[in-house]
Each structure stands twice: as C-alpha cells, then as structure tokens.
Design a protein around this motif. Structure first.
Motif, short mmCIF file in Angstrom:
data_model
loop_
_atom_site.label_atom_id
_atom_site.label_comp_id
_atom_site.label_asym_id
_atom_site.label_seq_id
_atom_site.Cartn_x
_atom_site.Cartn_y
_atom_site.Cartn_z
N THR A 64 30.67 35.00 46.84
CA THR A 64 29.35 34.37 46.98
C THR A 64 28.21 35.30 46.54
N VAL A 65 28.55 36.51 46.08
CA VAL A 65 27.51 37.51 45.80
C VAL A 65 27.33 37.69 44.29
N ALA A 66 26.09 37.83 43.82
CA ALA A 66 25.82 38.08 42.40
C ALA A 66 26.52 39.37 41.98
N GLY A 67 27.13 39.33 40.79
CA GLY A 67 27.83 40.52 40.30
C GLY A 67 29.29 40.54 40.72
N HIS A 68 29.76 39.46 41.38
CA HIS A 68 31.17 39.33 41.78
C HIS A 68 31.68 37.98 41.27
N ALA A 69 32.28 37.98 40.07
CA ALA A 69 32.57 36.73 39.36
C ALA A 69 33.53 35.82 40.12
N GLY A 70 34.55 36.39 40.77
CA GLY A 70 35.50 35.55 41.50
C GLY A 70 36.71 35.18 40.67
N ARG A 71 37.34 36.17 40.09
CA ARG A 71 38.57 35.94 39.30
C ARG A 71 39.57 37.05 39.58
N LEU A 72 40.84 36.66 39.59
CA LEU A 72 41.92 37.64 39.69
C LEU A 72 42.51 37.77 38.29
N VAL A 73 42.55 39.00 37.79
CA VAL A 73 42.99 39.21 36.41
C VAL A 73 44.22 40.11 36.41
N PHE A 74 45.34 39.58 35.92
CA PHE A 74 46.55 40.38 35.72
C PHE A 74 46.56 40.85 34.28
N GLY A 75 47.09 42.03 34.02
CA GLY A 75 47.17 42.51 32.65
C GLY A 75 47.63 43.96 32.61
N GLU A 76 47.43 44.59 31.45
CA GLU A 76 47.84 45.99 31.29
C GLU A 76 46.64 46.86 30.99
N LEU A 77 46.59 48.00 31.66
CA LEU A 77 45.57 49.00 31.37
C LEU A 77 46.33 50.26 30.97
N SER A 78 46.04 50.76 29.77
CA SER A 78 46.78 51.91 29.23
C SER A 78 48.29 51.67 29.31
N GLY A 79 48.70 50.44 29.08
CA GLY A 79 50.12 50.10 29.08
C GLY A 79 50.72 49.92 30.47
N GLN A 80 49.91 50.11 31.50
CA GLN A 80 50.42 50.00 32.87
C GLN A 80 50.07 48.63 33.46
N PRO A 81 51.02 47.97 34.14
CA PRO A 81 50.72 46.65 34.72
C PRO A 81 49.76 46.76 35.91
#
Ligand SMILES: O=P(O)(O)O[C@H]1O[C@H](CO)[C@@H](O)[C@H]1O
Ligand SMILES: Nc1nc2[nH]cnc2c(=O)[nH]1
Length: 301
Positions: A64-81
């Motif tokens: 409910t707060v500005a600057g907090h979109a409200g999404r859960l994002v799965f993916g890889e950062l530097s090849g790490q899950p």
C-alpha cells in the motif's frame, strides 16, 4: 469499516502459498532479496524472470506504500537463482507481525537459505552522508522492546523454535563478504557497518527522539526490516541487512533537515544502480563458496 485481517501465521497457510508458487515456476531460489522503499529496480536486473503480482498469489498481502510495487520476481542474479520482493509490508500499514513476515516463511518453505533485506533509513551517525550504504551489524527494535514481536502467539515447531537466539541475527560471514564485495567495487568511501533501529512509524522521529536513539547506539532509523529478520532467524535463514541512508535525522532545533517520503524515494531511485552492482557482486561471491571462512575481516566505521 476495515475488513478483518487474514491469519497468516499457520504453517498450512504458508505451505499453501509455497506450493502454489512451486507449481508455477521451475526456479529454485536459494537467496531472497527484499527491496526497500524506492529500491524496486533491484528486481528488474534479474534474468530469466518470472513475475507474480502480489494480488495473484494466494494469501499474499497487498503493498500500500509508494515505492513498493507489489510483485514477487523469480530469476537469476549473477547466475544464481533468486527471488525478489518488489515491495515489502510494514506494521504501520495496519498489518500484524505475522502478515508482514509471511513471505519469509514462504521463502523458507521454498528452500531459500539466505535473506538479503534492504531498506531506506534515516542516518543518525554523524559520519554518514545521504546516499551512503550501511550494512546492518545489529538492530534495536523500539517496536519489539515494546512487546510487538512477530513471533508473539502460539509457536509451531515446524516453523521454528519458541525462543530463537538473536545475538547472531546478522551473519558475520555474509557481512564480511558484503564488505569485501563493496571494496572490490571501490565503494569503501561510502559504505559502513552499523546498528539499525526500527520504530513503528509512520511518523518520522522528533528531534528529541533522534537524540535518544543516538544515545542508545543506533546509527540509522527506519520502520521495517526487524520483523523480517526475526522471522528469518526463527526459520533458520542466514541474514544480510543493508540500509541506504536516504536522509539525515534532524538532531538540532536549528538544523534544516525535514524528512519526507518523496525525498526518501528520490535518493533511493538515484542510488539503486550502485546497490544493484553491489548485490550482483555479492551474489556472485555467494555462489562461488557459500560458507567459506573469510580470510581477513575488513573494518568499516
Ligand atoms: O524500510 P523501507 O520499506 O525501505 O521504507 C522506509 O521508508 C519509509 C519512510 O520514508 C518507511 O516505510 C521506512 O521504513
Ligand atoms: N523512522 C525513519 N524511517 C525512515 N525511512 C527513511 N528515512 C527514515 C527516517 O528518517 N526515519
């Protein structure tokens, strides 16, 4: 009249959400990252993304707060899950401790081992400048000391022990790795380690309150993070906490500082790229050797 809040404290509810997510993504994240106010860009740099708006996930609360979109994002950062919360929940939004920390328990059931939690915070330490990064060495919870602990209520041993230790809340190996990563990137002039103090919010501190917090040994103040860390430790995750100093707490009646969420978001957005680089470097190092002993502890103020 406000609707009654759903009880998200039970193991079964957490498991239902974890199972729902597991059925919809092939990713097996080992690291969870919580994006603080205005720091949602951290999730945008993940590769091979699978994105779930909070409103689509069973039992997930809403941002409910500005600057907090409200999404859960799965993916890889530097090849790490990884899994990233693009938006966190705060007690001042009216949520209970178990709702604010619900995602942490879901992450634990998904097999996450490390929590990296980020926040925007007001600097209390005179050495800190706006835009600096503080790795959290320890915390003080004005909220928790006042009785508002997220573990209050019946304890389900499947989630964790009744009386978890907190003297090791912030993992010293992760802290060293984070400091090394900052040094490798040439960030050492604006990176510190310090004590984060959580207040209930949503009002910012008075001058007298900021002075009290300084006297207590707090280096930065915010309205989040601590409940997440307590629950993460309760369910056995290793934790790294990171505060972006978005403003300086006013500690003198003649000082010009006036806190505002707009200014907090401006600084967060401007510094998100540096934080992205730091987290990418740290995640790569984590992937190299998760529990290798650190050779030489580095010291930052
Ligand atoms: O802690 P995060 O979510 O980064 O946000 C911080 O910024 C907001 C106030 O500007 C509060 O929510 C405070 O906790
Ligand atoms: N409590 C508190 N939270 C913040 N979040 C960002 N800045 C601040 C601050 O100055 N005080």
């Amino acid at each position: 009249m406000a609707r009654a809040e759903e009880d998200r404290s039970s193991y079964e509810v957490c498991k239902e959400t974890a199972d729902w997510l597991r059925a919809r993504t092939a990713q097996h994240p080992k690291t969870a990252i919580i994006c603080g106010s205005g720091l949602g860009d951290l999730a945008d740099v993940l590769e091979k993304k699978a994105v779930f708006p909070y409103e689509d996930i069973p039992h997930f609360p809403r941002s409910t707060v500005a600057g907090h979109a409200g999404r859960l994002v799965f993916g890889e950062l530097s090849g790490q899950p990884c899994v990233c919360m693009q938006g966190r929940f705060h007690c001042y939004e009216g949520y209970s401790g178990s709702t604010v920390t619900f995602p942490i328990r879901v992450f634990s059931l998904l097999g996450v081992e490390v929590l990296i939690t980020t926040n925007a915070a007001g600097g209390l330490n005179h050495h800190f400048q706006v835009g600096d990064i503080m790795f959290i060495r320890d915390h003080i919870s004005m909220f928790g000391l006042g009785g508002q602990n997220p573990l209050r209520g019946p304890n389900d041993e499947r989630l964790g022990v009744r009386f978890p230790c907190m003297s090791d809340a912030y993992d010293p190996d992760l802290l060293s790795l984070a400091m090394e990563s900052a040094q490798e990137l040439g960030f050492q002039s604006f990176v510190h380690a310090g004590v984060y103090c959580m207040l209930a919010g949503p009002s910012y501190e008075t001058i007298a309150e900021s002075r009290v917090l300084q006297a207590l040994g707090a280096d930065a103040a915010g309205m989040s993070t601590v409940p997440e860390v307590i629950v993460a430790r309760h369910c056995g995750l290793r934790v790294l906490g990171l505060s972006l100093i978005t403003n300086r707490a006013a500690t003198s009646y003649s000082s010009p500082e006036e806190a505002s969420h707009e200014a907090v978001l401006r600084v967060s957005v401007a510094r998100a790229e540096a934080l992205c680089r730091l987290l990418a470097r740290l995640t790569a190092r984590l992937g190299e050797s998760p529990r290798a002993p650190r050779p030489q502890p580095l010291t930052f103020i």
